[in-house]
Structures are given as structure tokens and as C-alpha cells.
Scaffold this motif. Structure first.
Motif, PDB file in Angstrom:
ATOM      1  N   LEU A 127      85.174 -53.232  56.027  1.00 65.13           N
ATOM      2  CA  LEU A 127      86.011 -52.051  55.838  1.00 65.13           C
ATOM      3  C   LEU A 127      86.926 -52.242  54.632  1.00 65.13           C
ATOM      4  CD1 LEU A 127      87.041 -49.300  56.901  1.00 65.13           C
ATOM      5  CD2 LEU A 127      88.625 -50.589  58.356  1.00 65.13           C
ATOM      6  N   VAL A 128      86.959 -51.253  53.743  1.00 69.64           N
ATOM      7  CA  VAL A 128      87.793 -51.295  52.538  1.00 69.64           C
ATOM      8  C   VAL A 128      88.987 -50.349  52.672  1.00 69.64           C
ATOM      9  CG1 VAL A 128      87.843 -50.895  50.034  1.00 69.64           C
ATOM     10  CG2 VAL A 128      85.811 -51.910  51.107  1.00 69.64           C
ATOM     11  N   ARG A 129      88.746 -49.179  53.223  1.00 72.28           N
ATOM     12  CA  ARG A 129      89.787 -48.149  53.264  1.00 72.28           C
ATOM     13  C   ARG A 129      89.514 -47.241  54.462  1.00 72.28           C
ATOM     14  NH1 ARG A 129      90.042 -43.512  48.573  1.00 72.28           N
ATOM     15  NH2 ARG A 129      91.462 -42.042  49.611  1.00 72.28           N
ATOM     16  N   TYR A 130      90.572 -46.878  55.164  1.00 71.03           N
ATOM     17  CA  TYR A 130      90.436 -46.042  56.360  1.00 71.03           C
ATOM     18  C   TYR A 130      91.212 -44.740  56.129  1.00 71.03           C
ATOM     19  CZ  TYR A 130      89.995 -45.026  61.393  1.00 71.03           C
ATOM     20  OH  TYR A 130      89.678 -44.465  62.605  1.00 71.03           O
ATOM     21  N   TRP A 131      90.472 -43.642  55.984  1.00 74.37           N
ATOM     22  CA  TRP A 131      91.085 -42.328  55.774  1.00 74.37           C
ATOM     23  C   TRP A 131      91.248 -41.666  57.141  1.00 74.37           C
ATOM     24  CZ3 TRP A 131      89.566 -38.845  51.086  1.00 74.37           C
ATOM     25  CH2 TRP A 131      90.357 -37.686  51.077  1.00 74.37           C
ATOM     26  N   LYS A 132      92.410 -41.866  57.750  1.00 75.88           N
ATOM     27  CA  LYS A 132      92.704 -41.283  59.056  1.00 75.88           C
ATOM     28  C   LYS A 132      93.393 -39.948  58.852  1.00 75.88           C
ATOM     29  CE  LYS A 132      94.642 -42.310  63.593  1.00 75.88           C
ATOM     30  NZ  LYS A 132      93.351 -41.995  64.260  1.00 75.88           N
ATOM     31  N   SER A 133      92.865 -38.929  59.446  1.00 73.38           N
ATOM     32  CA  SER A 133      93.400 -37.590  59.256  1.00 73.38           C
ATOM     33  C   SER A 133      94.345 -37.213  60.397  1.00 73.38           C
ATOM     34  CB  SER A 133      92.239 -36.591  59.133  1.00 73.38           C
ATOM     35  OG  SER A 133      92.654 -35.421  58.462  1.00 73.38           O
ATOM     36  N   GLY A 144     100.186 -32.527  49.838  1.00 75.20           N
ATOM     37  CA  GLY A 144      98.966 -33.006  49.206  1.00 75.20           C
ATOM     38  C   GLY A 144      97.896 -33.404  50.193  1.00 75.20           C
ATOM     39  N   TRP A 145      98.063 -32.990  51.446  1.00 73.81           N
ATOM     40  CA  TRP A 145      97.122 -33.377  52.494  1.00 73.81           C
ATOM     41  C   TRP A 145      95.785 -32.670  52.329  1.00 73.81           C
ATOM     42  CZ3 TRP A 145      94.441 -30.491  56.047  1.00 73.81           C
ATOM     43  CH2 TRP A 145      93.842 -31.180  57.115  1.00 73.81           C
ATOM     44  N   SER A 241      99.769 -40.912  48.970  1.00 71.58           N
ATOM     45  CA  SER A 241      99.367 -41.033  50.373  1.00 71.58           C
ATOM     46  C   SER A 241      98.129 -41.904  50.553  1.00 71.58           C
ATOM     47  CB  SER A 241      99.094 -39.641  50.970  1.00 71.58           C
ATOM     48  OG  SER A 241      97.956 -39.042  50.387  1.00 71.58           O
ATOM     49  N   LYS A 242      97.336 -42.061  49.495  1.00 69.71           N
ATOM     50  CA  LYS A 242      96.108 -42.853  49.599  1.00 69.71           C
ATOM     51  C   LYS A 242      96.391 -44.348  49.715  1.00 69.71           C
ATOM     52  CE  LYS A 242      93.412 -39.559  46.863  1.00 69.71           C
ATOM     53  NZ  LYS A 242      92.610 -39.358  45.625  1.00 69.71           N
ATOM     54  N   LEU A 243      97.567 -44.781  49.244  1.00 68.13           N
ATOM     55  CA  LEU A 243      97.852 -46.224  49.204  1.00 68.13           C
ATOM     56  C   LEU A 243      97.826 -46.846  50.592  1.00 68.13           C
ATOM     57  CD1 LEU A 243     100.710 -46.294  46.515  1.00 68.13           C
ATOM     58  CD2 LEU A 243      98.270 -46.813  46.208  1.00 68.13           C
ATOM     59  N   GLY A 244      98.298 -46.099  51.578  1.00 70.16           N
ATOM     60  CA  GLY A 244      98.357 -46.633  52.928  1.00 70.16           C
ATOM     61  C   GLY A 244      97.019 -46.712  53.624  1.00 70.16           C
ATOM     62  N   GLN A 245      95.972 -46.180  52.982  1.00 67.07           N
ATOM     63  CA  GLN A 245      94.646 -46.180  53.592  1.00 67.07           C
ATOM     64  C   GLN A 245      93.889 -47.489  53.375  1.00 67.07           C
ATOM     65  OE1 GLN A 245      92.684 -42.784  51.928  1.00 67.07           O
ATOM     66  NE2 GLN A 245      94.085 -41.300  52.860  1.00 67.07           N
TER      67      GLN A 245
END
Length: 249
Positions: A127-133, A144-145, A241-245
Motif C-alpha cells: 500500500l502506497v496511499r489510501y484515499w479514504k472518502s 477541494g473535496w 488534503s492529499k498529504l495525509g493519504q
């Protein structure tokens, strides 16, 4: 209910097997898979024809990029619901489509979306990045969501109302489209807190500094054309907001 899945391919033999297997494994069987191929010169189409076990439609011809291909697929789709599985992606679990179909049993729901995981290109277990909505509210657009587009399933009537992807955008046509539909107060969306899609890292929007710059320029254009207030501020929120993913290895 039937679901149309659309995949744009071009010389995708290295990754298409993952998409095929993930669709074959779905417990929801009423699926139409539409392949819009950009005249591949490798074994992409032969692999699909050999390994896919369901209803299949294929068009193979030169196109004007991925959004042109996806628009062709939307026009061909006969499903009540339309979704996308890109050639580098695969559905995360065998119950993804059954969960989506169950959500659409509520006739008031126009769109359903979930979470996305970016995974290592070579080892998809990493896993590299988790885009949780999260569940949509109109105020989120000011921050910017957006949901991860590959996880977004829509009734075909949403495309009939709002049109398809704007080909004036090279990278951000999906963001422009989502701004259109999520700004529509008459549409209702449901978030399912589960991973729908796994995506190999290295997509078109983040492949180079040039593309990152173009993506930001097009995002800003989309915000302005959709009359989102304070577009520069919204774009900053969106990128931050992407940084926290991202997850540590």
C-alpha cells in the motif's frame, strides 16, 4: 439491475489481467464490460477475449485520449449504472459490485462511491496511499473535496443530464465532471466506507512535474468554470488534503 463497466486500454497487456480477474470474481453477475481500445499493438485484446468470462463489448480504434475513450464507452453503455475500471486498476474485493447494486436499490440514490488504495506497481500487496472518502455534503466542495473518480458509480441518467467528459481538459476532465454533478442539488450520493478500487501508482496526472503543473492549471480552470467561490483557496485545500493519504512503508 445491470452495471456497465468501462475500461480504456492501449497496449495494456502488462496490467489488464488484474482487471479481468477482479471482474470475473465479482459475485454480482449482471455486468456488461465495455473495452474502448486505442488500437493496441500488443496482446491486450487477445488476453481480454481469452480470459474474460462475461458479456463483452470491444471497440478498437484510434481516439483522442482517455476521456474521449470513456465518452465512447458511456454512449455504448446499456446498464442502469455505469462505472469505470481503468486498465491499471482492479476491483478490491469480489463483493464490490454487489454492494454498489444494493445501494442503488434505493431509487433516490443517483451515485455511489467508496475508497481507493494506491498500490505499488510491481507488488500490488504494498500500500502506497489510501484515499479514504466520506459522506458528501455541499460544504465539502469548498474544501477541494472530491471522491476518488475510479470508485464513482452513477446512474446513466446522470450522464444524460450533465453530459460527458469535457475534452478541452487533458488531465482534469474527471474533476470538472464531478464538480458539475456534486454541485447539482437534485442529485443524491451515498458513500460506502469500503475499498472499491486498487490503483497502481504512476497515473497520468502525477507522472511528471509537467503533468502535476498541468493538473493544477486544469483544476483551477474547472473550479472557475463551475463557479466555485475562492478557487485558488479551494485548490490549495485540495492539494494539501492529499498529504495525509500517504502511508509509511
Amino acid at each position: 439491475m445491470n452495471i456497465s463497466l468501462i475500461t480504456a486500454t492501449y497496449n495494456s497487456e502488462a496490467t489488464i489481467t488484474g482487471a479481468i480477474e477482479s471482474i470475473n470474481q465479482q459475485v454480482f453477475a449482471n455486468v456488461e464490460w465495455i473495452i474502448i481500445d486505442g488500437a493496441s499493438k500488443d496482446a491486450t485484446l487477445s488476453i481480454i477475449k481469452k480470459d474474460f468470462s462475461g458479456e463483452l463489448k470491444i471497440v478498437s480504434e484510434k481516439d483522442n485520449g482517455i476521456y474521449d475513450a470513456l465518452n465512447k464507452g458511456i454512449r455504448m453503455a446499456t446498464g442502469v449504472v455505469i462505472g469505470f475500471v481503468h486498465s491499471d486498476d482492479f476491483l478490491a474485493k469480489p463483493n464490490v459490485l454487489s454492494k454498489v447494486a444494493l445501494a442503488f436499490e434505493d431509487s433516490k440514490i443517483n451515485g455511489v462511491y467508496g475508497d481507493l488504495q494506491y498500490v505499488n506497481k510491481e507488488d500490488t500487496s504494498k500500500l502506497v496511499r489510501y484515499w479514504k472518502s466520506e459522506q458528501f455534503t455541499p460544504d465539502l466542495l469548498k474544501k477541494g473535496w472530491m471522491p476518488a473518480h475510479p470508485t464513482l458509480f452513477l446512474r446513466k441518467e446522470v450522464y444524460e443530464k450533465h453530459g460527458n467528459f469535457n475534452l478541452n481538459y487533458k488531465i482534469a476532465a474527471d474533476y470538472d465532471f464531478m464538480l458539475r454533478i456534486f454541485s447539482d442539488p437534485d442529485l443524491n450520493f451515498k458513500y460506502l466506507p469500503m475499498v472499491f478500487t486498487k490503483m497502481r501508482v504512476g497515473g497520468a496526472s502525477n507522472r511528471s512535474l509537467k503533468n502535476i503543473k498541468l493538473k493544477s492549471q486544469e483544476d483551477l480552470k474547472a473550479l472557475r468554470s463551475n463557479r466555485i467561490k475562492n478557487p485558488l483557496k479551494v485548490l490549495a485545500y485540495k492539494n494539501f488534503s492529499k498529504l495525509g493519504q500517504f502511508v509509511g512503508n
